[in-house]
Design a protein around this motif. Structure first.
Motif, PDB file in Angstrom:
ATOM      1  N   VAL A  12     -72.510  -6.017  19.621  1.00 43.89           N
ATOM      2  CA  VAL A  12     -72.624  -5.257  20.869  1.00 43.89           C
ATOM      3  C   VAL A  12     -71.872  -3.948  20.708  1.00 43.89           C
ATOM      4  N   GLY A  16     -70.097  -2.586  26.109  1.00 43.97           N
ATOM      5  CA  GLY A  16     -71.133  -3.549  26.450  1.00 43.97           C
ATOM      6  C   GLY A  16     -70.575  -4.881  26.909  1.00 43.97           C
ATOM      7  N   LEU A  18     -71.122  -9.388  26.810  1.00 44.93           N
ATOM      8  CA  LEU A  18     -71.678 -10.606  26.221  1.00 44.93           C
ATOM      9  C   LEU A  18     -71.216 -11.781  27.059  1.00 44.93           C
TER      10      LEU A  18
END
Length: 115
Positions: A12, A16, A18
């Motif tokens: 990522v 970002g 996850l």
């Protein structure tokens, strides 16, 4: 026999998000005992997030405000939502549970934060 299986890791970009999952099976007793750890290359394994005995949550200072631990009792699953990821979050992430002084670990899932 206790089994923990992590999933959701990957590559990522910085900033970002996850979402990691840990599916638990066996004699878990309570998901409140589950924890998330991580181990970066060349570093010791560190505690990232956990539930407290009072039903609240604890986080490492480095992830406070960015990571959230949650559980789904119906699915026997604990998740780690990771937002605003930084390159220093790169590590293998493990879920853990300690039952009667015995630690059980999953095999881990790799999270790489890089542009």
């Amino acid at each position: 026999q206790v089994q923990l299986v992590e999933s959701g890791g990957g590559l990522v970009q910085p900033g970002g998000s996850l979402r990691l999952s840990c599916a638990a099976s066996g004699s878990i007793f309570s998901l409140n005992a589950m924890k998330w750890y991580r181990q970066a290359p060349g570093k010791e394994r560190e505690l990232v997030a956990a539930f407290t005995s009072g039903g609240s949550t604890n986080y490492a200072d480095s992830v406070k405000g960015r990571f959230t631990i949650s559980k789904d009792n119906a699915k026997n699953t604990v998740c780690l939502q990771m937002n605003s990821l930084k390159p220093e979050d790169t590590a293998v992430y493990y879920c853990n549970i300690r039952i009667f002084a015995v630690d059980f670990w999953g095999k881990g899932t790799l999270v790489t934060v890089s542009s």
